[in-house]
Motif scaffolding. Structure first.
Motif, short mmCIF file in Angstrom:
data_model
loop_
_atom_site.label_atom_id
_atom_site.label_comp_id
_atom_site.label_asym_id
_atom_site.label_seq_id
_atom_site.Cartn_x
_atom_site.Cartn_y
_atom_site.Cartn_z
N ARG A 172 56.71 9.74 -7.80
CA ARG A 172 55.96 9.17 -6.68
C ARG A 172 54.47 9.41 -6.86
N ALA A 173 54.12 10.59 -7.36
CA ALA A 173 52.71 10.88 -7.63
C ALA A 173 52.15 9.89 -8.65
N PHE A 174 52.92 9.60 -9.70
CA PHE A 174 52.46 8.66 -10.72
C PHE A 174 52.17 7.30 -10.11
N ASP A 175 53.08 6.81 -9.26
CA ASP A 175 52.87 5.50 -8.65
C ASP A 175 51.58 5.47 -7.82
N LEU A 176 51.31 6.55 -7.11
CA LEU A 176 50.09 6.63 -6.31
C LEU A 176 48.86 6.71 -7.19
N TYR A 177 48.92 7.53 -8.24
CA TYR A 177 47.80 7.62 -9.17
C TYR A 177 47.52 6.27 -9.81
N LEU A 178 48.59 5.59 -10.24
CA LEU A 178 48.40 4.29 -10.90
C LEU A 178 47.76 3.29 -9.94
N SER A 179 48.21 3.28 -8.70
CA SER A 179 47.64 2.36 -7.72
C SER A 179 46.15 2.64 -7.52
N ALA A 180 45.79 3.92 -7.46
CA ALA A 180 44.37 4.28 -7.30
C ALA A 180 43.59 3.95 -8.57
N ALA A 181 44.20 4.17 -9.73
CA ALA A 181 43.53 3.87 -11.00
C ALA A 181 43.27 2.38 -11.14
N GLU A 182 44.18 1.57 -10.66
CA GLU A 182 44.01 0.12 -10.74
C GLU A 182 42.89 -0.37 -9.83
N ASP A 183 42.47 0.48 -8.90
CA ASP A 183 41.30 0.18 -8.07
C ASP A 183 40.05 0.85 -8.61
N ASP A 184 40.08 1.18 -9.90
CA ASP A 184 38.89 1.63 -10.62
C ASP A 184 38.43 3.02 -10.22
N LEU A 185 39.39 3.97 -10.04
CA LEU A 185 39.05 5.36 -9.75
C LEU A 185 39.30 6.18 -11.03
N PRO A 186 38.23 6.61 -11.71
CA PRO A 186 38.42 7.29 -13.00
C PRO A 186 39.30 8.53 -12.93
N GLU A 187 39.18 9.32 -11.84
CA GLU A 187 40.01 10.53 -11.72
C GLU A 187 41.49 10.17 -11.70
N ALA A 188 41.83 9.09 -11.02
CA ALA A 188 43.23 8.65 -10.98
C ALA A 188 43.67 8.13 -12.35
N ALA A 189 42.79 7.42 -13.05
CA ALA A 189 43.12 6.94 -14.38
C ALA A 189 43.41 8.10 -15.33
N PHE A 190 42.64 9.18 -15.18
CA PHE A 190 42.89 10.39 -15.97
C PHE A 190 44.28 10.94 -15.69
N ASN A 191 44.67 11.01 -14.42
CA ASN A 191 45.98 11.53 -14.06
C ASN A 191 47.09 10.66 -14.63
N VAL A 192 46.90 9.35 -14.57
CA VAL A 192 47.87 8.43 -15.17
C VAL A 192 48.00 8.71 -16.67
N ALA A 193 46.86 8.88 -17.33
CA ALA A 193 46.87 9.14 -18.77
C ALA A 193 47.61 10.43 -19.10
N VAL A 194 47.36 11.50 -18.33
CA VAL A 194 48.01 12.77 -18.62
C VAL A 194 49.51 12.68 -18.40
N MET A 195 49.94 11.92 -17.41
CA MET A 195 51.37 11.76 -17.18
C MET A 195 52.02 11.00 -18.32
N TYR A 196 51.36 9.97 -18.81
CA TYR A 196 51.88 9.28 -20.00
C TYR A 196 51.84 10.21 -21.21
N ASP A 197 50.82 11.01 -21.31
CA ASP A 197 50.64 11.94 -22.43
C ASP A 197 51.75 12.98 -22.45
N SER A 198 52.07 13.51 -21.27
CA SER A 198 53.02 14.61 -21.17
C SER A 198 54.46 14.15 -20.99
N GLY A 199 54.66 12.91 -20.54
CA GLY A 199 56.00 12.46 -20.24
C GLY A 199 56.52 13.00 -18.93
#
Length: 223
Positions: free
Chosen positions: A89-116
């Motif tokens: 659920r956190a990932f979905d929220l981070y991704l939604s925020a990242a898609e609205d151009d929030l760099p901090e959220a994009a970082f969280n999305v990246a780390v989740m993809y990075d870590s699995g």
């Protein structure tokens, strides 16, 4: 938003996890909570450790379109502040925020993809989202992206691009300065002398106040 004082709930690869926690909402300790009706917004409730009030206020703010509120809600579920952790659920929220151009959220999305954690591990997607966050000025993303290029993980190994991103991150990330110093100057120089046409790392549509924008992240390959 600033980084949280919470311990890291997600690890990227161990070398990248040393950067600190995934969540980027400020958490400050105060002597006592304010009355719920006194909170101006979800961030203030979060700073007072009133997680329930933060959730309620952020949900209202998110419904009104706030990307920062979605990032904050993601932190609540990511760190398990409302009960059991819910990284998906956190990932979905981070991704939604990242898609609205929030760099901090994009970082969280990246780390989740990075870590699995919260999403299937996908280093190519991690590289793309680190790129989008780094382009937005996020120093930790620039450092992590430099490591990916340094080690050839999710992208083609490229010393020049590793050096470029380490240099971008170096003012705020001491580890980036060390990594940059460890790169061979001659190797980095050789990597910049023969470059082929760029290859896309990733592309995504971002929702901006004045419309939709498609962004591409690129890597250059040695000839």
């Amino acid at each position: 938003m600033k980084k949280t004082d919470q311990p890291a709930s997600l690890g990227a690869k161990m070398s990248r996890a040393t950067l600190g926690p995934v969540g980027l909402v400020c958490l400050v300790t105060f002597s006592g909570p304010l009355a719920a009706q006194d909170y101006a917004n979800g961030q203030q409730a979060y700073e007072q450790r009133d997680w329930t009030a933060a959730q309620r206020l952020w949900e209202a703010e998110a419904a009104a379109g706030s990307a920062e509120a979605r990032l904050g809600l993601g932190n609540l579920y990511d760190f398990g502040l409302l009960g059991a952790r819910d990284p998906e659920r956190a990932f979905d929220l981070y991704l939604s925020a990242a898609e609205d151009d929030l760099p901090e959220a994009a970082f969280n999305v990246a780390v989740m993809y990075d870590s699995g954690v919260g999403a299937p591990q996908d280093l190519e997607q991690a590289a793309a989202w680190y790129s989008f966050a780094a382009i937005g000025g996020h120093g930790r993303s620039a450092y992590n992206l430099g490591q990916l290029f340094d080690n050839g993980e999710g992208v083609q190994e490229n010393s020049a691009l590793a050096a470029y991103w380490y240099d971008i991150a170096s003012p705020s990330i001491p580890s980036a300065r060390g990594a940059l110093a460890e790169l061979s100057p001659s190797t980095a120089a050789e990597a910049t002398t023969e470059l082929s046409a760029p290859q896309a790392v990733g592309a995504h549509r971002f929702t901006l106040p004045d419309g939709i924008e498609v962004r591409f992240a690129w890597q250059a390959l040695n000839g």
